[in-house]
Motif scaffolding. Structure first.
Motif, PDB file in Angstrom:
ATOM      1  N   MET A   3      61.644  -2.702  16.640  1.00  0.00           N
ATOM      2  CA  MET A   3      60.457  -3.550  16.619  1.00  0.00           C
ATOM      3  C   MET A   3      59.826  -3.489  15.231  1.00  0.00           C
ATOM      4  N   THR A   4      59.534  -4.623  14.647  1.00  0.00           N
ATOM      5  CA  THR A   4      58.924  -4.658  13.332  1.00  0.00           C
ATOM      6  C   THR A   4      57.446  -4.314  13.421  1.00  0.00           C
ATOM      7  N   GLN A   5      56.874  -3.914  12.287  1.00  0.00           N
ATOM      8  CA  GLN A   5      55.505  -3.449  12.239  1.00  0.00           C
ATOM      9  C   GLN A   5      54.615  -4.485  11.545  1.00  0.00           C
ATOM     10  N   THR A   6      53.464  -4.753  12.104  1.00  0.00           N
ATOM     11  CA  THR A   6      52.459  -5.589  11.463  1.00  0.00           C
ATOM     12  C   THR A   6      51.174  -4.780  11.419  1.00  0.00           C
ATOM     13  N   ILE A   7      50.834  -4.270  10.225  1.00  0.00           N
ATOM     14  CA  ILE A   7      49.646  -3.433  10.080  1.00  0.00           C
ATOM     15  C   ILE A   7      48.919  -3.848   8.813  1.00  0.00           C
ATOM     16  N   SER A   8      47.684  -3.433   8.705  1.00  0.00           N
ATOM     17  CA  SER A   8      46.900  -3.711   7.504  1.00  0.00           C
ATOM     18  C   SER A   8      47.270  -2.723   6.414  1.00  0.00           C
ATOM     19  N   GLU A   9      46.921  -3.061   5.191  1.00  0.00           N
ATOM     20  CA  GLU A   9      47.189  -2.152   4.068  1.00  0.00           C
ATOM     21  C   GLU A   9      46.418  -0.850   4.235  1.00  0.00           C
ATOM     22  N   ASP A  10      45.195  -0.925   4.754  1.00  0.00           N
ATOM     23  CA  ASP A  10      44.409   0.294   4.965  1.00  0.00           C
ATOM     24  C   ASP A  10      45.072   1.225   5.967  1.00  0.00           C
ATOM     25  N   THR A  11      45.618   0.635   7.041  1.00  0.00           N
ATOM     26  CA  THR A  11      46.306   1.447   8.040  1.00  0.00           C
ATOM     27  C   THR A  11      47.565   2.067   7.452  1.00  0.00           C
ATOM     28  N   PHE A  12      48.281   1.284   6.657  1.00  0.00           N
ATOM     29  CA  PHE A  12      49.489   1.792   6.000  1.00  0.00           C
ATOM     30  C   PHE A  12      49.150   2.978   5.105  1.00  0.00           C
ATOM     31  N   LEU A  13      48.112   2.823   4.280  1.00  0.00           N
ATOM     32  CA  LEU A  13      47.734   3.905   3.369  1.00  0.00           C
ATOM     33  C   LEU A  13      47.285   5.148   4.129  1.00  0.00           C
ATOM     34  N   ALA A  14      46.615   4.959   5.253  1.00  0.00           N
ATOM     35  CA  ALA A  14      46.194   6.101   6.058  1.00  0.00           C
ATOM     36  C   ALA A  14      47.395   6.880   6.582  1.00  0.00           C
ATOM     37  N   MET A  15      48.506   6.174   6.812  1.00  0.00           N
ATOM     38  CA  MET A  15      49.717   6.823   7.306  1.00  0.00           C
ATOM     39  C   MET A  15      50.455   7.577   6.194  1.00  0.00           C
ATOM     40  N   VAL A  16      50.478   7.006   4.995  1.00  0.00           N
ATOM     41  CA  VAL A  16      51.352   7.552   3.953  1.00  0.00           C
ATOM     42  C   VAL A  16      50.617   8.345   2.870  1.00  0.00           C
ATOM     43  N   GLN A  17      49.320   8.150   2.736  1.00  0.00           N
ATOM     44  CA  GLN A  17      48.592   8.831   1.669  1.00  0.00           C
ATOM     45  C   GLN A  17      48.659  10.355   1.770  1.00  0.00           C
ATOM     46  N   PRO A  18      48.633  10.949   2.975  1.00  0.00           N
ATOM     47  CA  PRO A  18      48.746  12.413   3.062  1.00  0.00           C
ATOM     48  C   PRO A  18      50.068  12.970   2.536  1.00  0.00           C
ATOM     49  N   LEU A  19      51.061  12.102   2.337  1.00  0.00           N
ATOM     50  CA  LEU A  19      52.366  12.550   1.854  1.00  0.00           C
ATOM     51  C   LEU A  19      52.447  12.587   0.332  1.00  0.00           C
ATOM     52  N   ARG A  20      51.413  12.105  -0.352  1.00  0.00           N
ATOM     53  CA  ARG A  20      51.502  11.913  -1.804  1.00  0.00           C
ATOM     54  C   ARG A  20      51.851  13.208  -2.535  1.00  0.00           C
ATOM     55  N   ARG A  21      51.206  14.297  -2.157  1.00  0.00           N
ATOM     56  CA  ARG A  21      51.432  15.562  -2.866  1.00  0.00           C
ATOM     57  C   ARG A  21      52.892  16.004  -2.759  1.00  0.00           C
ATOM     58  N   GLU A  22      53.445  15.982  -1.551  1.00  0.00           N
ATOM     59  CA  GLU A  22      54.819  16.451  -1.391  1.00  0.00           C
ATOM     60  C   GLU A  22      55.819  15.470  -1.996  1.00  0.00           C
ATOM     61  N   LEU A  23      55.507  14.176  -1.974  1.00  0.00           N
ATOM     62  CA  LEU A  23      56.384  13.199  -2.623  1.00  0.00           C
ATOM     63  C   LEU A  23      56.358  13.370  -4.137  1.00  0.00           C
ATOM     64  N   LEU A  24      55.196  13.714  -4.680  1.00  0.00           N
ATOM     65  CA  LEU A  24      55.111  13.976  -6.117  1.00  0.00           C
ATOM     66  C   LEU A  24      55.980  15.173  -6.488  1.00  0.00           C
ATOM     67  N   ALA A  25      55.917  16.238  -5.681  1.00  0.00           N
ATOM     68  CA  ALA A  25      56.757  17.404  -5.935  1.00  0.00           C
ATOM     69  C   ALA A  25      58.236  17.020  -5.862  1.00  0.00           C
ATOM     70  N   HIS A  26      58.590  16.187  -4.898  1.00  0.00           N
ATOM     71  CA  HIS A  26      59.976  15.753  -4.734  1.00  0.00           C
ATOM     72  C   HIS A  26      60.445  14.980  -5.963  1.00  0.00           C
ATOM     73  N   CYS A  27      59.645  14.028  -6.409  1.00  0.00           N
ATOM     74  CA  CYS A  27      60.027  13.230  -7.577  1.00  0.00           C
ATOM     75  C   CYS A  27      60.057  14.094  -8.836  1.00  0.00           C
TER      76      CYS A  27
END
Length: 330
Positions: A1-25
């Protein structure tokens, strides 16, 4: 099923991952500046593709897949980011000429503040393991191909299964297994060639005591004391200079002959942390009486003393670490 969400909702889902993604990169490319750009590119790619996210994996896994492939694209055709100790040349003469190569894309340190400075927005966010961003480990990773780095980090750092790595990178499970074997063997050879004794834990009281003496020795320009605080086989390198040095006595000769300090109070040290280890911004006294940014030292403390110092002469790193370009007059 495809997802239809707002940008704010998307950022709320992925923003907590920023620190670990930065370490990964950062592990993948060896530069915190590039890593920040790659995380931003990861978020843009993820937002554009989120309509096709089918929830067959977690959002975290999906974001890591995008980040890894974003890094691999960025690494295509690029030279690795080395430290001078990893160039394969023998140790240098501490009284010889210095050879600066600022055009080389050198490995960069990452501030602890960037990775651990603030509490995660998401209590379930993965805490970045300090061992996985040790400067020596990231430097060793630079000796691997991009694909080898990706496979080794996904398997050995993030503990993904081989089939998950295969799907993320578009490889067969057999290719992942063989790539991992080669990467582990190469990494082990690199690490053995540059092995130092195990560093003391950050909370060991001996670390604070030794570093206090280390700072005092530099600020008093007491080279004999500096030498006494180093291990007999300590290493010293200082990008962008390709020269590197082994042994407390040779490092002492280097400081005596090459350091522009003229005596006590020529140098001042400001404590910070990089890659989970102690670091210091060193400021050198100018003819006008002002101490200006000179080098950023990453220091490895072992039971026997200071076993390794990497002194980064890229003073643009000072702002990254929240350090001023010059110190106020005292």
């Amino acid at each position: 099923m495809t997802q239809t969400i707002s940008e704010d909702t998307f950022l709320a889902m992925v923003q907590p991952l920023r620190r670990e993604l930065l370490a990964h990169c950062y592990r993948m490319v060896g530069s915190v500046h590039e890593a920040e750009d790659l995380v931003q590119e990861t978020y843009l790619r993820a937002w554009r593709a989120f309509h096709g996210f089918e929830s067959r994996s977690s959002v975290r896994t999906w974001m890591y897949r995008i980040a890894t492939n974003t890094c691999l694209t960025a690494l295509e055709g690029r030279a690795r980011r080395p430290l001078p100790t990893g160039l394969g040349a023998p140790p240098s003469d501490p009284e010889g000429d210095l050879h600066s190569h600022p055009e080389v894309p050198w490995l960069e340190p990452v501030p602890d503040e960037v990775l651990w400075g603030r509490a995660p927005d998401d209590p379930e966010a993965t805490v970045v393991d300090r061992e996985s961003v040790r400067l020596a480990f990231v430097a060793a990773l630079q000796h691997l191909t991009g694909q080898q780095r990706a496979v080794l980090v996904l398997r050995d750092v993030l503990a993904w299964h081989a089939d998950e790595v295969a799907e993320a990178l578009g490889l067969s499970v057999g290719a992942v297994t063989s790539t991992l074997q080669r990467a582990r063997a190469h990494l082990q050879r690199v690490q053995q060639a540059g092995a130092t004794p195990a560093p003391l834990p950050a909370d060991d009281p001996r670390v604070g005591e030794l570093l206090e003496s280390y700072v005092e020795a530099f600020e008093h320009y007491d080279v004999d004391r500096i030498v006494s605080l180093l291990t007999a086989d300590a290493t010293w390198d200082m990008p962008p200079y390709t020269d590197w040095y082994v042994g407390a006595e040779d490092i002492g000769r280097l400081i005596r002959t090459q350091c522009p300090a003229s005596g006590p109070e020529s140098m001042r040290m400001v404590a910070t942390r990089a890659n989970g280890f102690p670091a210091f911004g060193m400021y050198m006294l100018g003819p006008d009486g002002v101490h200006r940014a000179f080098q950023l030292q990453h220091v490895t403390v072992t039971e026997g003393g200071v076993a390794a110092v990497t002194a980064f002469f890229d003073t643009s790193l000072f702002r990254l670490f929240g350090l001023p370009d010059e110190l106020p007059l005292t």
